[in-house]
Write a protein that holds these residues in place. Sequence first.
Motif, PDB file in Angstrom:
ATOM      1  N   SER A 274      41.641  45.065  33.757  1.00 34.78           N
ATOM      2  CA  SER A 274      41.907  44.299  34.988  1.00 34.78           C
ATOM      3  C   SER A 274      42.551  42.799  34.473  1.00 34.78           C
ATOM      4  CB  SER A 274      40.838  44.355  35.938  1.00 34.78           C
ATOM      5  OG  SER A 274      40.807  45.580  36.725  1.00 34.78           O
ATOM      6  N   ASP A 278      45.969  41.437  35.589  1.00 36.37           N
ATOM      7  CA  ASP A 278      46.087  40.178  36.207  1.00 36.37           C
ATOM      8  C   ASP A 278      47.071  39.261  35.305  1.00 36.37           C
ATOM      9  OD1 ASP A 278      45.387  38.335  38.103  1.00 36.37           O
ATOM     10  OD2 ASP A 278      44.008  37.395  37.065  1.00 36.37           O
ATOM     11  N   LYS A 284      47.271  40.696  43.624  1.00 35.75           N
ATOM     12  CA  LYS A 284      45.811  40.820  44.216  1.00 35.75           C
ATOM     13  C   LYS A 284      45.863  41.613  45.639  1.00 35.75           C
ATOM     14  CE  LYS A 284      43.450  37.199  41.875  1.00 35.75           C
ATOM     15  NZ  LYS A 284      44.449  36.679  41.367  1.00 35.75           N
ATOM     16  N   LEU A 286      43.444  42.000  48.937  1.00 34.24           N
ATOM     17  CA  LEU A 286      42.433  41.625  49.264  1.00 34.24           C
ATOM     18  C   LEU A 286      42.191  41.793  50.879  1.00 34.24           C
ATOM     19  CD1 LEU A 286      41.987  37.973  47.794  1.00 34.24           C
ATOM     20  CD2 LEU A 286      41.274  40.146  46.727  1.00 34.24           C
ATOM     21  N   ALA A 292      37.625  40.051  48.350  1.00 37.38           N
ATOM     22  CA  ALA A 292      37.824  41.229  47.413  1.00 37.38           C
ATOM     23  C   ALA A 292      36.681  42.117  47.443  1.00 37.38           C
ATOM     24  CB  ALA A 292      37.533  40.512  46.130  1.00 37.38           C
ATOM     25  N   THR A 297      40.442  47.248  47.823  1.00 43.01           N
ATOM     26  CA  THR A 297      40.719  46.223  47.337  1.00 43.01           C
ATOM     27  C   THR A 297      40.920  46.072  45.623  1.00 43.01           C
ATOM     28  OG1 THR A 297      38.670  45.309  47.104  1.00 43.01           O
ATOM     29  CG2 THR A 297      40.083  44.910  49.199  1.00 43.01           C
ATOM     30  N   TRP A 298      41.687  45.310  45.304  1.00 45.57           N
ATOM     31  CA  TRP A 298      41.435  45.067  43.685  1.00 45.57           C
ATOM     32  C   TRP A 298      41.820  43.663  43.696  1.00 45.57           C
ATOM     33  CZ3 TRP A 298      45.160  42.950  40.389  1.00 45.57           C
ATOM     34  CH2 TRP A 298      44.811  42.982  39.047  1.00 45.57           C
ATOM     35  N   GLY A 299      41.061  42.905  42.789  1.00 44.87           N
ATOM     36  CA  GLY A 299      41.361  41.582  42.637  1.00 44.87           C
ATOM     37  C   GLY A 299      40.229  40.679  42.668  1.00 44.87           C
ATOM     38  N   HIS A 300      40.206  39.421  42.729  1.00 44.99           N
ATOM     39  CA  HIS A 300      39.029  38.547  42.820  1.00 44.99           C
ATOM     40  C   HIS A 300      39.367  37.275  43.567  1.00 44.99           C
ATOM     41  CE1 HIS A 300      40.059  35.575  39.758  1.00 44.99           C
ATOM     42  NE2 HIS A 300      40.960  36.853  39.288  1.00 44.99           N
ATOM     43  N   TYR A 315      34.422  39.944  43.084  1.00 43.41           N
ATOM     44  CA  TYR A 315      35.372  40.680  42.646  1.00 43.41           C
ATOM     45  C   TYR A 315      35.325  41.930  43.018  1.00 43.41           C
ATOM     46  CZ  TYR A 315      36.063  37.573  38.747  1.00 43.41           C
ATOM     47  OH  TYR A 315      36.626  36.342  37.895  1.00 43.41           O
ATOM     48  N   SER A 316      36.529  42.812  43.262  1.00 46.00           N
ATOM     49  CA  SER A 316      36.517  43.916  43.760  1.00 46.00           C
ATOM     50  C   SER A 316      35.753  44.843  43.128  1.00 46.00           C
ATOM     51  CB  SER A 316      37.958  44.310  44.010  1.00 46.00           C
ATOM     52  OG  SER A 316      38.631  44.519  42.806  1.00 46.00           O
ATOM     53  N   TRP A 319      37.635  46.374  40.404  1.00 49.34           N
ATOM     54  CA  TRP A 319      38.047  45.396  39.156  1.00 49.34           C
ATOM     55  C   TRP A 319      37.291  45.727  37.697  1.00 49.34           C
ATOM     56  CZ3 TRP A 319      41.493  41.280  38.859  1.00 49.34           C
ATOM     57  CH2 TRP A 319      41.227  40.585  37.681  1.00 49.34           C
TER      58      TRP A 319
END
Length: 419
Positions: A274, A278, A284, A286, A292, A297-300, A315-316, A319
């Motif tokens: 991840s 990134d 991302k 969200l 997240a 979701t994916w990301g933070h 954090y998702s 992730w």
Amino acid sequence: MVTYAELISAHPQKWKDAADDWAALAKYALNAAHDVREQGAKPLADNWADEVGAAAAGDFVKLANQLESAYDLLLSVKMVMEGMHTSLELAMSTAHQLTDLARAHDLPLNDDGMPLECPGPNAGADKQQAYTEIVALREQALRQATEADQQTKAELSRLTAAVKIDDPDKALKEQNVASHVEMDMLAADIPPKNTDPAAVRAWWNGLSEKQQYDLTRAEPVRLAQLDGIPEDVKREMRGTDRKFDRIKMVEYALDNWNKDDPVQFDNNCTNFVSQALDHAGMQKKLDPWDGARGDDTWGHESGIGIDWWDTSMYYSKSWAGAENQQNFMLKHGGEEVSPSQARPGDIIYYEQQGPNEHIEHGNTHHAAVVTAVMPDGEIKYTQHQDSYQNVSLEGRLPTTEKAEGQQNIRIVRPHPDWY
């Protein structure tokens, strides 16, 4: 130093044939090790419990270890010979390109590949440029061949000294070194970063379509750094959908494989993937309400700077969870590709198939970044949590399966559809 005459009379196919023979021997050793364990050591351990049976089972285990070590060492030799084969073919293509340039611009060559005369000031700009490119191509070809020759000699000597290793863990380390040597040989086949763009174009144009394709899969980062490589080639390596930069993803993995991640999870293998995505520019996804931590979701988010809290709250789930990430990527535009279709910037996932008391059957439990695919199709990957850079999937998988049970290798190519 390899001479021009030696280069143009070389027979790279002999190295390829030898590599294939060593690969066959390696496979034979691995199959034999499996048979010894399953048909010798295991039945004895299960059915003959006294000291004599234990001693006999121990002998079988020792033999299996010797055969597994042989697999790693034989595969190491195969890697080196593949590297020599590729380097020689590329160097010979460069030599043929300079010969064609010499003929096209009436610049006869001596036996050492140099033009007999340097064109004077009245010869014309095209002829003077051709002379410059011929000299640069000759230097490139001889440098390639010489470095490959020296590295092959040194690595085969090193592996000869390792021939008595009967510890699979030590043999695997030798294989990792050989994998890096193969990559170093291939890297030396590419002109240095400061090479004149015209010479780079001449070198690139002298390669066959297959050689060009092979290099884009094996050394995308180095190629992208060169002025003179066609922009459409660079775009293809980066990703034509422009959703994220596959070269930056590979570059991050290669540069950070043995460094601490910005945030630490209990298991950082998928976190590392991840982080690479990134860094490569993947945006991302969200949730408007849950940020997240939403279900899709994916990301933070920024967090408060305390890892144990941030990993749980900011954090998702996709992730740092291998199965969550795999499913998320496939749900949102990603495609699963076969090993023969793999390319740098794809993600390798390990899905449990064999029995393992700690990992549920069918669970995806590990992730890594494909950082190179060699001309013979061998996949090199880079990972965190047991950190390795550019190691062989083919070479390391048997060790993983011995420790954790049979694995289903899934290769996923992300194509984010949320932006």
